[in-house]
Design a protein around this motif. Structure first.
Motif, mmCIF file in Angstrom:
data_model
loop_
_atom_site.group_PDB
_atom_site.id
_atom_site.type_symbol
_atom_site.label_atom_id
_atom_site.label_comp_id
_atom_site.label_asym_id
_atom_site.label_seq_id
_atom_site.Cartn_x
_atom_site.Cartn_y
_atom_site.Cartn_z
ATOM 1 N N LYS A 23 -31.830 -125.590 -14.934
ATOM 2 C CA LYS A 23 -33.077 -125.401 -14.181
ATOM 3 C C LYS A 23 -32.767 -125.104 -12.709
ATOM 4 C CE LYS A 23 -37.508 -127.682 -13.391
ATOM 5 N NZ LYS A 23 -38.287 -128.905 -13.567
ATOM 6 N N ALA A 24 -31.821 -125.849 -12.142
ATOM 7 C CA ALA A 24 -31.427 -125.636 -10.745
ATOM 8 C C ALA A 24 -30.786 -124.257 -10.570
ATOM 9 C CB ALA A 24 -30.466 -126.728 -10.302
ATOM 10 N N LEU A 25 -29.964 -123.846 -11.555
ATOM 11 C CA LEU A 25 -29.311 -122.537 -11.494
ATOM 12 C C LEU A 25 -30.345 -121.414 -11.508
ATOM 13 C CD1 LEU A 25 -26.723 -120.798 -11.598
ATOM 14 C CD2 LEU A 25 -26.913 -120.888 -14.077
ATOM 15 N N LYS A 26 -31.317 -121.517 -12.410
ATOM 16 C CA LYS A 26 -32.358 -120.494 -12.491
ATOM 17 C C LYS A 26 -33.142 -120.409 -11.190
ATOM 18 C CE LYS A 26 -33.184 -120.458 -17.459
ATOM 19 N NZ LYS A 26 -34.153 -120.776 -18.522
ATOM 20 N N LYS A 27 -33.426 -121.566 -10.592
ATOM 21 C CA LYS A 27 -34.166 -121.606 -9.334
ATOM 22 C C LYS A 27 -33.379 -120.921 -8.219
ATOM 23 C CE LYS A 27 -37.163 -125.061 -7.527
ATOM 24 N NZ LYS A 27 -37.402 -126.478 -7.336
ATOM 25 N N LYS A 28 -32.072 -121.210 -8.154
ATOM 26 C CA LYS A 28 -31.220 -120.587 -7.137
ATOM 27 C C LYS A 28 -31.140 -119.080 -7.341
ATOM 28 C CE LYS A 28 -27.986 -124.093 -5.532
ATOM 29 N NZ LYS A 28 -26.573 -124.408 -5.352
ATOM 30 N N MET A 29 -30.987 -118.655 -8.601
ATOM 31 C CA MET A 29 -30.888 -117.229 -8.903
ATOM 32 C C MET A 29 -32.187 -116.515 -8.541
ATOM 33 S SD MET A 29 -28.761 -117.305 -12.461
ATOM 34 C CE MET A 29 -28.691 -115.555 -12.710
ATOM 35 N N GLN A 30 -33.311 -117.170 -8.792
ATOM 36 C CA GLN A 30 -34.610 -116.595 -8.443
ATOM 37 C C GLN A 30 -34.712 -116.417 -6.929
ATOM 38 O OE1 GLN A 30 -37.070 -115.772 -10.716
ATOM 39 N NE2 GLN A 30 -38.229 -114.899 -9.050
ATOM 40 N N ARG A 31 -34.301 -117.455 -6.198
ATOM 41 C CA ARG A 31 -34.362 -117.425 -4.736
ATOM 42 C C ARG A 31 -33.452 -116.349 -4.154
ATOM 43 N NH1 ARG A 31 -32.808 -122.689 -3.223
ATOM 44 N NH2 ARG A 31 -34.301 -123.522 -4.676
ATOM 45 N N GLU A 32 -32.285 -116.165 -4.773
ATOM 46 C CA GLU A 32 -31.316 -115.171 -4.289
ATOM 47 C C GLU A 32 -31.734 -113.745 -4.648
ATOM 48 O OE1 GLU A 32 -28.244 -115.539 -2.683
ATOM 49 O OE2 GLU A 32 -28.703 -117.653 -2.378
ATOM 50 N N GLY A 33 -32.646 -113.598 -5.598
ATOM 51 C CA GLY A 33 -33.091 -112.271 -6.004
ATOM 52 C C GLY A 33 -32.202 -111.632 -7.049
ATOM 53 N N ILE A 34 -31.437 -112.440 -7.760
ATOM 54 C CA ILE A 34 -30.498 -111.907 -8.751
ATOM 55 C C ILE A 34 -31.241 -111.341 -9.952
ATOM 56 C CG2 ILE A 34 -28.633 -112.529 -10.344
ATOM 57 C CD1 ILE A 34 -27.692 -114.517 -8.189
ATOM 58 N N PHE A 35 -32.310 -112.012 -10.402
ATOM 59 C CA PHE A 35 -33.066 -111.518 -11.556
ATOM 60 C C PHE A 35 -33.697 -110.162 -11.248
ATOM 61 C CE2 PHE A 35 -33.451 -116.163 -12.630
ATOM 62 C CZ PHE A 35 -32.630 -116.093 -13.740
ATOM 63 N N ARG A 36 -34.220 -110.041 -10.041
ATOM 64 C CA ARG A 36 -34.833 -108.778 -9.628
ATOM 65 C C ARG A 36 -33.783 -107.664 -9.578
ATOM 66 N NH1 ARG A 36 -39.521 -107.830 -5.919
ATOM 67 N NH2 ARG A 36 -39.272 -105.703 -5.247
ATOM 68 N N GLU A 37 -32.615 -108.001 -9.049
ATOM 69 C CA GLU A 37 -31.520 -107.036 -8.962
ATOM 70 C C GLU A 37 -31.086 -106.579 -10.359
ATOM 71 O OE1 GLU A 37 -28.253 -105.291 -6.491
ATOM 72 O OE2 GLU A 37 -29.894 -106.562 -5.804
ATOM 73 N N MET A 38 -30.986 -107.511 -11.297
ATOM 74 C CA MET A 38 -30.596 -107.165 -12.664
ATOM 75 C C MET A 38 -31.626 -106.235 -13.299
ATOM 76 S SD MET A 38 -28.977 -110.791 -14.044
ATOM 77 C CE MET A 38 -30.115 -110.832 -15.339
ATOM 78 N N LYS A 39 -32.892 -106.527 -13.053
ATOM 79 C CA LYS A 39 -33.959 -105.701 -13.614
ATOM 80 C C LYS A 39 -33.890 -104.281 -13.052
ATOM 81 C CE LYS A 39 -38.964 -105.580 -14.104
ATOM 82 N NZ LYS A 39 -40.239 -106.154 -13.656
ATOM 83 N N LEU A 40 -33.647 -104.163 -11.739
ATOM 84 C CA LEU A 40 -33.572 -102.844 -11.115
ATOM 85 C C LEU A 40 -32.348 -102.062 -11.584
ATOM 86 C CD1 LEU A 40 -34.658 -103.640 -7.453
ATOM 87 C CD2 LEU A 40 -35.907 -102.305 -9.146
ATOM 88 N N ARG A 41 -31.256 -102.748 -11.833
ATOM 89 C CA ARG A 41 -30.029 -102.068 -12.250
ATOM 90 C C ARG A 41 -29.970 -101.834 -13.754
ATOM 91 N NH1 ARG A 41 -25.252 -102.731 -8.601
ATOM 92 N NH2 ARG A 41 -26.095 -103.426 -6.618
ATOM 93 N N GLY A 42 -30.962 -102.300 -14.473
ATOM 94 C CA GLY A 42 -30.989 -102.145 -15.932
ATOM 95 C C GLY A 42 -31.121 -100.697 -16.372
ATOM 96 N N HIS A 43 -31.666 -99.859 -15.530
ATOM 97 C CA HIS A 43 -31.815 -98.442 -15.843
ATOM 98 C C HIS A 43 -31.669 -97.632 -14.561
ATOM 99 C CE1 HIS A 43 -35.803 -99.674 -14.477
ATOM 100 N NE2 HIS A 43 -36.004 -98.420 -14.145
ATOM 101 N N TYR A 44 -31.405 -96.344 -14.740
ATOM 102 C CA TYR A 44 -31.231 -95.472 -13.570
ATOM 103 C C TYR A 44 -32.579 -95.221 -12.921
ATOM 104 C CZ TYR A 44 -30.208 -91.466 -10.660
ATOM 105 O OH TYR A 44 -30.092 -90.617 -9.589
ATOM 106 N N GLU A 45 -32.585 -95.272 -11.606
ATOM 107 C CA GLU A 45 -33.795 -94.998 -10.851
ATOM 108 C C GLU A 45 -33.542 -93.783 -9.957
ATOM 109 O OE1 GLU A 45 -36.990 -97.671 -8.387
ATOM 110 O OE2 GLU A 45 -34.869 -98.112 -8.126
ATOM 111 N N LYS A 46 -34.354 -92.767 -10.153
ATOM 112 C CA LYS A 46 -34.196 -91.556 -9.346
ATOM 113 C C LYS A 46 -34.436 -91.892 -7.877
ATOM 114 C CE LYS A 46 -36.865 -88.303 -10.738
ATOM 115 N NZ LYS A 46 -37.790 -87.361 -11.397
ATOM 116 N N PRO A 47 -33.750 -91.183 -6.975
ATOM 117 C CA PRO A 47 -33.934 -91.456 -5.548
ATOM 118 C C PRO A 47 -35.394 -91.368 -5.095
ATOM 119 C CG PRO A 47 -32.029 -90.067 -5.871
ATOM 120 C CD PRO A 47 -32.683 -90.209 -7.200
ATOM 121 N N SER A 48 -36.144 -90.411 -5.672
ATOM 122 C CA SER A 48 -37.554 -90.277 -5.287
ATOM 123 C C SER A 48 -38.357 -91.494 -5.758
ATOM 124 C CB SER A 48 -38.152 -89.003 -5.875
ATOM 125 O OG SER A 48 -38.071 -89.014 -7.287
#
Length: 82
Positions: A23-48
Motif C-alpha cells: 500500500k505504501a509502495l503504491k502511494k509513493k509510486m502514485q505521488r512520483e507519477g510513475i503510473f502516469r509515466e507507464m501509461k504514457l509510454r505504453g504506446h507511441y504518441e505522435k509529437p502533435s
C-alpha cells in the motif's frame, strides 16, 4: 519525468506486513507519477498529440489554480463535504 535519473522507490517491510508495504509502495509510486509515466509510454504518441495533450493539461492546471484562488478570495462557493 524520470529521464536520465536513477530514481528508485524504496519501501521497508515491517513485521512481515507485506500488505501495508505494498500500500505504501503504491502511494509513493502514485505521488512520483510513475503510473502516469507507464501509461504514457505504453504506446507511441505522435509529437502533435503530445503537444495537444500538454497544452490541454496546462489549461486544466491554470483553470484549477484560478478556481482555487477564487474560492480563497470568497468569489466562489467551495464544494462542501457531505
Amino acid at each position: 519525468m524520470l529521464e536520465g535519473k536513477d530514481k528508485r522507490v524504496q519501501v521497508l517491510v515491517r513485521d512481515n506486513n507485506v500488505d501495508q508495504a505494498l500500500k505504501a509502495l503504491k502511494k509513493k509510486m502514485q505521488r512520483e507519477g510513475i503510473f502516469r509515466e507507464m501509461k504514457l509510454r505504453g504506446h507511441y504518441e505522435k509529437p502533435s498529440e503530445k503537444k495537444a495533450r500538454e497544452k490541454a493539461e496546462a489549461i486544466r492546471r491554470t483553470r484549477k489554480l484560478a478556481r482555487k484562488r477564487a474560492q480563497r478570495e470568497g468569489l466562489l462557493v467551495g464544494k462542501g463535504r457531505r
